[in-house]
Each structure stands twice: as C-alpha cells, then as structure tokens.
Design a protein around this motif. Structure first.
Motif, short mmCIF file in Angstrom:
data_model
loop_
_atom_site.label_atom_id
_atom_site.label_comp_id
_atom_site.label_asym_id
_atom_site.label_seq_id
_atom_site.Cartn_x
_atom_site.Cartn_y
_atom_site.Cartn_z
N HIS A 214 0.82 -1.22 0.00
CA HIS A 214 0.00 0.00 0.00
C HIS A 214 0.85 1.27 0.00
O HIS A 214 0.29 2.37 0.10
N HIS A 222 -1.37 10.73 1.56
CA HIS A 222 -1.20 11.13 2.95
C HIS A 222 -1.20 12.65 3.12
O HIS A 222 -1.72 13.17 4.10
N LEU A 250 -2.47 5.39 9.73
CA LEU A 250 -3.69 4.58 9.79
C LEU A 250 -4.77 5.12 8.86
O LEU A 250 -5.44 4.35 8.15
N HIS A 251 -4.96 6.44 8.85
CA HIS A 251 -5.96 7.04 7.96
C HIS A 251 -5.62 6.75 6.49
O HIS A 251 -6.48 6.36 5.71
N LEU A 253 -3.67 4.37 5.33
CA LEU A 253 -3.74 2.93 5.07
C LEU A 253 -5.18 2.47 4.87
O LEU A 253 -5.47 1.71 3.94
N ILE A 254 -6.07 2.94 5.72
CA ILE A 254 -7.49 2.57 5.59
C ILE A 254 -8.04 3.04 4.25
O ILE A 254 -8.74 2.29 3.55
N LEU A 255 -7.71 4.26 3.88
CA LEU A 255 -8.18 4.78 2.60
C LEU A 255 -7.58 3.99 1.44
O LEU A 255 -8.25 3.73 0.43
N SER A 256 -6.33 3.57 1.58
CA SER A 256 -5.68 2.76 0.55
C SER A 256 -6.36 1.40 0.42
O SER A 256 -6.56 0.90 -0.70
N ILE A 257 -6.70 0.78 1.55
CA ILE A 257 -7.39 -0.52 1.52
C ILE A 257 -8.74 -0.40 0.82
O ILE A 257 -9.10 -1.24 -0.01
N VAL A 258 -9.47 0.67 1.13
CA VAL A 258 -10.75 0.91 0.48
C VAL A 258 -10.56 1.14 -1.02
O VAL A 258 -11.31 0.61 -1.85
N TRP A 261 -9.83 -2.08 -2.77
CA TRP A 261 -11.08 -2.86 -2.84
C TRP A 261 -11.96 -2.36 -3.98
O TRP A 261 -12.52 -3.15 -4.74
#
Length: 287
Positions: A214, A222, A250-251, A253-258, A261
């Motif tokens: 990611h 970021h 964390l913010h 990373l979460i946005l990257s995971i979404v 997806w």
C-alpha cells in the motif's frame, strides 16, 4: 537495452505508473470537491484549468510548474524522469561502471547546480542500479544465512548500532552540503538494515510487506489527508507527534485498503492489466 526494448520499457513503466496514480488522483479529486479547495480553485477555469488538470494527471505538474491538487505529487515528475532516463543510466553503467555512480553523486556540485529534487535522487538511482546488477543485497542475505547464530546476532547488533547514529546525522544541517551522496548511501543502508535486521522477525516482516503493498497509495494520499482534515481534528485531538504520525498512517492505510477494494470490484485492475498486455503485444509485433 536496444532502442526498441528501451522504448517498450519506458512506455510500459510510464503507463503502469499513471494507471496506479490515476485511482489515487480520482479519490483526491472527489475529496477536494467535498473538503476544498475545489479543483477549479486549484487549476483555474476554462481551457487553462483543463490543461493544468491533464498535466497533473500525467504526473508532470512539478516538471512544468503548473498547479497540482496535492503538493506531494512532485514525486510523480521525478518518477517519470527516472523511468525515461533509466535505459540511458543502465547503458552508461555497463560502459563505465562505478564511474557512473560517482558522476551522478558529484557532477551537480562541480557545476554548482541547484540541488533540486530531480538532481538529489540521481545518486540513489545510480546506487540502485549498482546494487541490483551486482545482486549485492541477495549476496549479503545468502552470506548471512551461512553464518553461525552468534555471528548473525553480532552483525545485527552492529548494523543497528550504525543505523541509529546514521539517521541522527542525516537530520543535521551539515547533510545539506552532501545531500546527493548522503541520500544514496542512507537509502542503501536502509535496505541493508531491513535485510539484515528486520526481515528475520516473522510478524514484523508480514506487517512491512503489507505496508509495502500500500506504500504508493499511502504516499500519494497522505498529504491530502493531512492538509484537508488533520488541521481540524487530529492536531487538536492528539498532541504527541508519534501518535499524530501513527494516526496519519492509519488514515492513509485505511483509505488505501478501500481504494484497492474499489479497484478490484469495479474491474479497474483487470482493465489496467489488459492495457499493459496490449502495449506489450504491440511492441512484440512491431519488432
């Protein structure tokens, strides 16, 4: 690299870079429409604004000094330049070897050039070619595996002991006088530290591999996160700088995971693969 191979390499790598960037760009574009400043406020209106947005999408805004939606995207222009000069650097490496690395690290100082972000990372690119071609990292890892547990532990301690003062020294004002070689040497040392010390921790290794997948998205978005809403609540809610950095990671990373997806369920990844495959087939057919 022959001429045809070099062109094929550059085109494939550039298209792949921009396709990876485009998804993050769309997220930040939509976010800017919501949180502001809006894309129109950044790029301007009319044809000029459309052209500025197109240049930004192509990763060339920093190179042409045009407006960009996110300040960190100067990196895209550097990445584009490195892609297109890479075959030349490899050809030069095969002709003059170590001299190329020395030239990349010293020539800007001899001619009094301004140490821009483009000149700054040339030495690192040279070190990357050297270490990759000579397979130095792989040889270090192989050699380490042949040593006794005691020797491996002592080497890990020594590398860690060198890494800490190196990072501290890197953040001193003196380093600006030797920025190009310092970046190249510390970049290599960071990989050696990861190879020798960090890679043997199974749990940590998996975490770093996950973050690595990611890393491009995290880097690209970021700054958008920090500028758009961190001022509003993160900086006021969390006072500790390490906690702020962790929350930013964390913010992002979460946005990257979404984002990954969404790319998967919408078929974006498959579309990108087909585009790259078509480009490869085109160059094979045109030989």
């Amino acid at each position: 690299y022959g001429h045809h191979t070099s062109v094929a390499f550059c085109v494939r790598r550039y298209v792949k870079l921009i396709l990876g960037f485009l998804a993050a760009y769309i997220i930040c574009f939509v976010g800017s429409c919501i949180f502001g400043p809006t894309p129109k406020e950044v790029y301007g209106g009319g044809i000029r604004g459309i052209l500025a947005a197109l240049i930004d999408v192509l990763g060339l805004s920093d190179l042409y000094s045009t407006p960009t939606l996110v300040g960190t995207w100067w990196y895209m222009s550097l990445a584009v330049i490195l892609i297109f000069i890479f075959p030349l650097l490899v050809a030069a490496w095969r002709k003059i070897g170590w001299i190329l690395v020395i030239l990349l690290m010293t020539v800007p100082y001899f001619f009094g050039w301004e140490i821009t972000e483009y000149a700054r990372w040339l030495g690192t690119a040279g070190m990357g070619i050297l270490f990759a071609d000579m397979e130095i990292f792989e040889k270090i890892k192989t050699w380490m595996l042949k040593q006794s547990i005691f020797v491996r532990v002592m080497i890990k301690i020594a590398v860690t002991a060198l890494w800490i003062p190196a990072v501290i020294f890197y953040n001193t004002s003196f380093i600006e006088k030797i920025r190009i070689p310092a970046d190249g040497i510390l970049s290599v040392f960071a990989v050696v530290f990861s190879y020798v010390v960090l890679s043997d921790f199974p749990g940590l290794n998996k975490i770093l591999v996950f973050l690595g997948k990611h890393s491009m998205n995290i880097f690209l978005i970021h700054t958008f996160i920090r500028v758009k809403w961190f001022d509003g609540y993160i900086y006021t809610a969390y006072k500790n700088m390490w906690l702020i950095a962790i929350m930013l990671l964390l913010h992002a990373l979460i946005l990257s995971i979404v984002l990954e997806w969404l790319k998967k369920i919408t078929g974006y990844n498959k579309l990108c693969d087909r585009i790259i495959q078509r480009i490869s087939r085109h160059f094979k057919a045109s030989r």
